[in-house]
Write a protein that holds these residues in place. Structure first.
Motif, PDB file in Angstrom:
ATOM      1  N   SER A 151       0.849  -1.183   0.000  1.00 31.38           N
ATOM      2  CA  SER A 151       0.000   0.000   0.000  1.00 31.38           C
ATOM      3  C   SER A 151       0.889   1.238   0.000  1.00 31.38           C
ATOM      4  O   SER A 151       1.575   1.530   0.985  1.00 31.38           O
ATOM      5  CB  SER A 151      -0.888  -0.002   1.258  1.00 31.38           C
ATOM      6  N   GLN A 152       0.921   1.937  -1.126  1.00 33.63           N
ATOM      7  CA  GLN A 152       1.764   3.122  -1.244  1.00 33.63           C
ATOM      8  C   GLN A 152       1.142   4.092  -2.229  1.00 33.63           C
ATOM      9  O   GLN A 152       0.207   3.746  -2.963  1.00 33.63           O
ATOM     10  CB  GLN A 152       3.187   2.745  -1.671  1.00 33.63           C
ATOM     11  N   GLU A 153       1.670   5.331  -2.238  1.00 35.82           N
ATOM     12  CA  GLU A 153       1.063   6.402  -3.020  1.00 35.82           C
ATOM     13  C   GLU A 153       1.288   6.222  -4.508  1.00 35.82           C
ATOM     14  O   GLU A 153       0.393   6.474  -5.308  1.00 35.82           O
ATOM     15  CB  GLU A 153       1.616   7.748  -2.553  1.00 35.82           C
ATOM     16  N   TYR A 154       2.465   5.807  -4.920  1.00 34.91           N
ATOM     17  CA  TYR A 154       2.737   5.605  -6.347  1.00 34.91           C
ATOM     18  C   TYR A 154       3.742   4.468  -6.498  1.00 34.91           C
ATOM     19  O   TYR A 154       4.408   4.047  -5.542  1.00 34.91           O
ATOM     20  CB  TYR A 154       3.260   6.884  -7.006  1.00 34.91           C
ATOM     21  N   PHE A 155       3.817   3.999  -7.733  1.00 33.00           N
ATOM     22  CA  PHE A 155       4.682   2.853  -8.023  1.00 33.00           C
ATOM     23  C   PHE A 155       5.604   3.184  -9.195  1.00 33.00           C
ATOM     24  O   PHE A 155       5.213   3.925 -10.113  1.00 33.00           O
ATOM     25  CB  PHE A 155       3.836   1.624  -8.380  1.00 33.00           C
ATOM     26  N   GLU A 156       6.757   2.617  -9.142  1.00 26.10           N
ATOM     27  CA  GLU A 156       7.666   2.732 -10.274  1.00 26.10           C
ATOM     28  C   GLU A 156       7.253   1.767 -11.374  1.00 26.10           C
ATOM     29  O   GLU A 156       6.610   0.736 -11.111  1.00 26.10           O
ATOM     30  CB  GLU A 156       9.102   2.420  -9.843  1.00 26.10           C
ATOM     31  N   LYS A 157       7.616   2.100 -12.587  1.00 29.48           N
ATOM     32  CA  LYS A 157       7.340   1.172 -13.680  1.00 29.48           C
ATOM     33  C   LYS A 157       8.043  -0.148 -13.427  1.00 29.48           C
ATOM     34  O   LYS A 157       9.163  -0.200 -12.927  1.00 29.48           O
ATOM     35  CB  LYS A 157       7.826   1.759 -15.005  1.00 29.48           C
TER      36      LYS A 157
ATOM     37  N   LEU B 116      -3.675  -7.141  -5.580  1.00 28.09           N
ATOM     38  CA  LEU B 116      -4.951  -6.549  -5.173  1.00 28.09           C
ATOM     39  C   LEU B 116      -5.842  -7.666  -4.643  1.00 28.09           C
ATOM     40  O   LEU B 116      -5.959  -8.733  -5.252  1.00 28.09           O
ATOM     41  CB  LEU B 116      -5.654  -5.860  -6.349  1.00 28.09           C
ATOM     42  N   SER B 117      -6.484  -7.434  -3.498  1.00 27.19           N
ATOM     43  CA  SER B 117      -7.395  -8.431  -2.913  1.00 27.19           C
ATOM     44  C   SER B 117      -8.771  -7.806  -2.706  1.00 27.19           C
ATOM     45  O   SER B 117      -8.888  -6.629  -2.368  1.00 27.19           O
ATOM     46  CB  SER B 117      -6.835  -8.957  -1.590  1.00 27.19           C
ATOM     47  N   CYS B 118      -9.801  -8.623  -2.914  1.00 31.72           N
ATOM     48  CA  CYS B 118     -11.186  -8.147  -2.815  1.00 31.72           C
ATOM     49  C   CYS B 118     -11.936  -9.018  -1.810  1.00 31.72           C
ATOM     50  O   CYS B 118     -11.775 -10.246  -1.777  1.00 31.72           O
ATOM     51  CB  CYS B 118     -11.869  -8.221  -4.184  1.00 31.72           C
ATOM     52  N   SER B 119     -12.766  -8.402  -0.989  1.00 30.96           N
ATOM     53  CA  SER B 119     -13.561  -9.133  -0.001  1.00 30.96           C
ATOM     54  C   SER B 119     -14.961  -8.549   0.044  1.00 30.96           C
ATOM     55  O   SER B 119     -15.182  -7.384  -0.317  1.00 30.96           O
ATOM     56  CB  SER B 119     -12.906  -9.060   1.386  1.00 30.96           C
ATOM     57  N   ALA B 120     -15.910  -9.355   0.506  1.00 30.55           N
ATOM     58  CA  ALA B 120     -17.302  -8.901   0.628  1.00 30.55           C
ATOM     59  C   ALA B 120     -18.015  -9.775   1.645  1.00 30.55           C
ATOM     60  O   ALA B 120     -17.658 -10.946   1.842  1.00 30.55           O
ATOM     61  CB  ALA B 120     -18.019  -8.948  -0.717  1.00 30.55           C
ATOM     62  N   VAL B 121     -19.014  -9.198   2.301  1.00 31.10           N
ATOM     63  CA  VAL B 121     -19.864  -9.946   3.222  1.00 31.10           C
ATOM     64  C   VAL B 121     -20.993 -10.559   2.398  1.00 31.10           C
ATOM     65  O   VAL B 121     -21.779  -9.831   1.775  1.00 31.10           O
ATOM     66  CB  VAL B 121     -20.423  -9.035   4.320  1.00 31.10           C
ATOM     67  N   SER B 122     -21.083 -11.900   2.405  1.00 33.49           N
ATOM     68  CA  SER B 122     -22.046 -12.549   1.520  1.00 33.49           C
ATOM     69  C   SER B 122     -22.311 -13.972   1.982  1.00 33.49           C
ATOM     70  O   SER B 122     -21.439 -14.651   2.519  1.00 33.49           O
ATOM     71  CB  SER B 122     -21.491 -12.566   0.084  1.00 33.49           C
ATOM     72  N   ARG B 123     -23.548 -14.428   1.782  1.00 31.71           N
ATOM     73  CA  ARG B 123     -23.916 -15.830   1.955  1.00 31.71           C
ATOM     74  C   ARG B 123     -24.796 -16.222   0.784  1.00 31.71           C
ATOM     75  O   ARG B 123     -25.842 -15.623   0.582  1.00 31.71           O
ATOM     76  CB  ARG B 123     -24.685 -16.067   3.257  1.00 31.71           C
ATOM     77  N   PRO B 124     -24.399 -17.234  -0.003  1.00 39.16           N
ATOM     78  CA  PRO B 124     -23.115 -17.932   0.034  1.00 39.16           C
ATOM     79  C   PRO B 124     -21.967 -17.010  -0.371  1.00 39.16           C
ATOM     80  O   PRO B 124     -22.197 -15.859  -0.701  1.00 39.16           O
ATOM     81  CB  PRO B 124     -23.325 -19.056  -0.978  1.00 39.16           C
ATOM     82  N   GLU B 125     -20.741 -17.533  -0.323  1.00 41.38           N
ATOM     83  CA  GLU B 125     -19.571 -16.716  -0.630  1.00 41.38           C
ATOM     84  C   GLU B 125     -19.679 -16.114  -2.026  1.00 41.38           C
ATOM     85  O   GLU B 125     -20.228 -16.711  -2.953  1.00 41.38           O
ATOM     86  CB  GLU B 125     -18.294 -17.563  -0.524  1.00 41.38           C
ATOM     87  N   ALA B 126     -19.152 -14.895  -2.140  1.00 43.85           N
ATOM     88  CA  ALA B 126     -19.287 -14.137  -3.376  1.00 43.85           C
ATOM     89  C   ALA B 126     -18.312 -14.630  -4.441  1.00 43.85           C
ATOM     90  O   ALA B 126     -17.278 -15.230  -4.146  1.00 43.85           O
ATOM     91  CB  ALA B 126     -19.067 -12.659  -3.099  1.00 43.85           C
ATOM     92  N   HIS B 127     -18.683 -14.368  -5.690  1.00 42.51           N
ATOM     93  CA  HIS B 127     -17.823 -14.590  -6.850  1.00 42.51           C
ATOM     94  C   HIS B 127     -17.286 -13.227  -7.272  1.00 42.51           C
ATOM     95  O   HIS B 127     -18.017 -12.233  -7.283  1.00 42.51           O
ATOM     96  CB  HIS B 127     -18.629 -15.230  -7.984  1.00 42.51           C
ATOM     97  N   PHE B 128     -15.985 -13.127  -7.661  1.00 38.29           N
ATOM     98  CA  PHE B 128     -15.349 -11.824  -7.908  1.00 38.29           C
ATOM     99  C   PHE B 128     -14.905 -11.697  -9.363  1.00 38.29           C
ATOM    100  O   PHE B 128     -14.344 -12.628  -9.949  1.00 38.29           O
ATOM    101  CB  PHE B 128     -14.136 -11.641  -6.989  1.00 38.29           C
ATOM    102  N   ASN B 129     -15.162 -10.492  -9.925  1.00 43.86           N
ATOM    103  CA  ASN B 129     -14.649 -10.091 -11.233  1.00 43.86           C
ATOM    104  C   ASN B 129     -13.868  -8.804 -11.069  1.00 43.86           C
ATOM    105  O   ASN B 129     -14.133  -8.009 -10.160  1.00 43.86           O
ATOM    106  CB  ASN B 129     -15.799  -9.885 -12.225  1.00 43.86           C
ATOM    107  N   TRP B 130     -12.918  -8.557 -11.999  1.00 40.08           N
ATOM    108  CA  TRP B 130     -12.023  -7.406 -11.885  1.00 40.08           C
ATOM    109  C   TRP B 130     -12.189  -6.462 -13.078  1.00 40.08           C
ATOM    110  O   TRP B 130     -12.498  -6.893 -14.189  1.00 40.08           O
ATOM    111  CB  TRP B 130     -10.575  -7.881 -11.786  1.00 40.08           C
ATOM    112  N   PHE B 131     -11.944  -5.173 -12.798  1.00 41.47           N
ATOM    113  CA  PHE B 131     -12.118  -4.138 -13.827  1.00 41.47           C
ATOM    114  C   PHE B 131     -10.944  -3.167 -13.779  1.00 41.47           C
ATOM    115  O   PHE B 131     -10.443  -2.825 -12.697  1.00 41.47           O
ATOM    116  CB  PHE B 131     -13.417  -3.362 -13.601  1.00 41.47           C
ATOM    117  N   LEU B 132     -10.523  -2.723 -14.961  1.00 42.70           N
ATOM    118  CA  LEU B 132      -9.494  -1.697 -15.099  1.00 42.70           C
ATOM    119  C   LEU B 132     -10.091  -0.550 -15.900  1.00 42.70           C
ATOM    120  O   LEU B 132     -10.503  -0.739 -17.056  1.00 42.70           O
ATOM    121  CB  LEU B 132      -8.259  -2.253 -15.803  1.00 42.70           C
TER     122      LEU B 132
END
Length: 538
Positions: free
Chosen positions: A227-233, A239-255
């Motif tokens: 976790s930092q302000e900027y990154f070098e090339k 990146l990790s994603c979490s959510a409160v869900s029953r049953p457990e959630a399925h995750f998709n990513w976006f840019l």
């Protein structure tokens, strides 16, 4: 028996009748079907039996004790009378034994006492059972739980764990409390639920019911590591994603809003070259709902332009700030694709980081870009400045005069950013809200029309007044009416003269006619009238 009863009544009249407050316990007394109850008086037992006792149920005799003991047939073998206190024991109770009981007692050497009490007989609670119309639920759906039990005069109480369930806008208790309906079910409504049934003589509790409630996803969260302000090339980022869900959630990513082929709670970025906004979306296959996280910025020597919080309106002071990530940064500003030339209301602060407008002008609108450079790279940030202004230069187009029944149109316009709202006011009263006002004219539409223009962003307003006169329409002008009147007078005079001429001619040609009217220098009006008379006689 009748003689004995009469004797008891007479004794009561002689000694005085006492409505025995406290002779019997305060009711109601409660008992169970098949059980036993004793209606106990408050008399202290003595060496001698009471002189007379009469027990009644409603208007029916149960037992009478005077010189003899008389018991109603239906109570044979079911009762015991205690002769020293007048108390009565009832056995093998039935629901029909519920009601009011009265005792009349004549103790030795004392006044007659009368006591009353009420007995309620109940069936005992048994076989308490709770059921749900469904135990596999989706959050915000509804569920109905019902409770049943044997017994009489049942009271129902629902429990959720250790808490009593009470009615609310989404919790409803019906059918005397035996039915519990929950609308818009939430995750904490899972239970365990149980039903408690009671009456004055017994109670019972059902087995528990647990609800499986599918909910979410919610509280979807994305984290960067490191976790930092900027990154070098060339950096590697997780990146990790979490959510409160029953049953457990399925995750998709976006840019930058575009879906990536990657799925799962973790996304690994290897050899990062460009900045971007990453987000994840959590989905629940049971609830068919989804939630997207807040975007997380991965900055690789980037730049951005932000405006100061105050409204970019004409006359306000506004700052554009060019922020960048990375060391040894230089900045160059441009407007609409050309190098920025500072006007008299512009100035730079903080080594070209802040472009300040004091004050902002309408002509300052446009696309501004900030080119950020260092020894590593050069990037560009853009910002479109929309200057809010107005309303100003209010104009009204339309006729100033129209006739009744004709359609007139008044059009109001003004220069404004954003577009202004328009209100028409006639003689001080609001009549319409739009830039164009069209109406079939009536005399009452005459007056001064004010177009009130309002800019909801700048909170400024302006107005213009337009006069309109509605004439009667469909009639003749005063000049035309006068011309018609003159013409009619001329025609009338000519007709009179012609009539007089005919009269003279007829008189000369027919001297023998009777009833000839003599004319003596008539004025014009008389000439006309006499000429008419002569013509009729002819």
């Amino acid at each position: 028996m009748e003689i004995a009863v009469i004797r008891v009544i007479l004794l009561g009249l002689i000694s005085g009748l006492t409505n025995g407050a406290g002779v019997l316990p305060d009711g109601p007394l409660n008992a169970t079907v098949g059980g036993t109850v004793t209606l106990t008086t408050t008399l202290t037992p003595t060496e001698n039996p009471v002189f007379s006792v009469i027990w009644r149920f409603g208007d029916k005799n149960i037992i009478t004790l005077t010189n003899t003991n008389t018991t109603a047939p239906e109570y044979e073998g079911r009762i015991t009378l205690f002769i020293y206190t007048g108390s009565l024991e009832l056995r093998n109770l039935a629901l029909s034994d519920s009601g009011e009981y009265t005792v009349t007692i004549l103790p030795h050497g004392a006044a007659e006492l009368v006591g009353r009490t009420t007995l309620n007989v109940y069936e005992p609670i048994d076989s308490v059972r709770a059921e749900a119309n469904s135990t596999d639920l989706v959050e915000l759906s509804s569920v109905r739980l019902s409770c049943s039990s044997s017994g009489s005069s049942l009271s129902f109480l629902w429990m959720n764990g250790s808490s009593e369930v009470t009615a609310s806008d989404r919790v409803h208790l019906t059918d005397g409390g035996s039915t519990l309906t929950i609308t818009n079910v939430l995750c904490y409504d899972q239970g365990p639920f149980r039903c408690n049934v009671s009456n004055p003589v017994s109670d019972g509790t059902s087995d528990t019911i647990n609800l499986i409630i599918s909910y979410g996803p919610e509280n979807t969260n994305l984290k960067l590591s490191p976790s930092q302000e900027y990154f070098e090339k060339g950096s590697n980022i997780s990146l990790s994603c979490s959510a409160v869900s029953r049953p457990e959630a399925h995750f998709n990513w976006f840019l930058n809003g575009e879906e990536l082929p990657d799925t799962g709670p973790e996304l690994r970025l290897v050899n990062v070259q460009e900045s971007g906004n990453y987000s994840c979306r959590a989905s629940n296959i049971k609830t068919l709902r989804s939630e997207t996280s807040v975007q997380s910025r991965v900055s690789v020597l980037g730049a951005s332009i932000t405006s100061s919080p105050n409204l970019p309106s004409e006359g306000n002071s506004v700052n554009l700030t060019c922020d960048a990530v990375g060391p040894s940064i230089t900045r160059k500003w441009m407007k609409d694709g050309s190098d920025l030339s500072l006007a008299d209301n512009m100035m730079f602060y903080d080594v070209n980081r802040v472009l300040s407008f004091q004050p902002l002008k309408k002509t300052d609108g446009g696309e501004y870009s900030c080119h950020v450079s260092n020894t590593i790279n050069t990037v560009e940030a853009r910002y479109i400045m929309v200057v809010n202004y107005g309303p100003e230069n209010v104009q009204i187009k339309g006729d100033n005069e129209t006739q009744r029944g004709q359609t007139f149109t008044l059009t109001c316009s003004a220069e404004s950013e954003p577009s202004a709202s328009y209100t028409w006011i006639l003689n001080g009263k609001e009549i319409y809200s739009s830039a164009v006002y069209t109406k079939s004219a009536e005399p009452s539409d005459s007056g001064n029309y004010t177009c009130q223009v309002m800019n909801s962003v700048t909170m400024r307003s302006s107005s213009k007044v337009h006069g309109l006169t509605v004439t009667a329409g469909g009639g003749l002008s005063a000049g035309a009416i006068a011309a018609i009147i003159i013409t009619c007078l001329i025609v009338t005079a000519a007709s009179a003269a012609g009539g007089y001429y005919i009269y003279k001619k007829k008189v000369n040609n027919k001297p023998q006619l009777n009833n000839t009217v003599q004319l003596q220098q008539p004025n014009q009006e008389h000439v006309y009238e006499n000429a008419s008379l002569v013509y009729e006689n002819v």
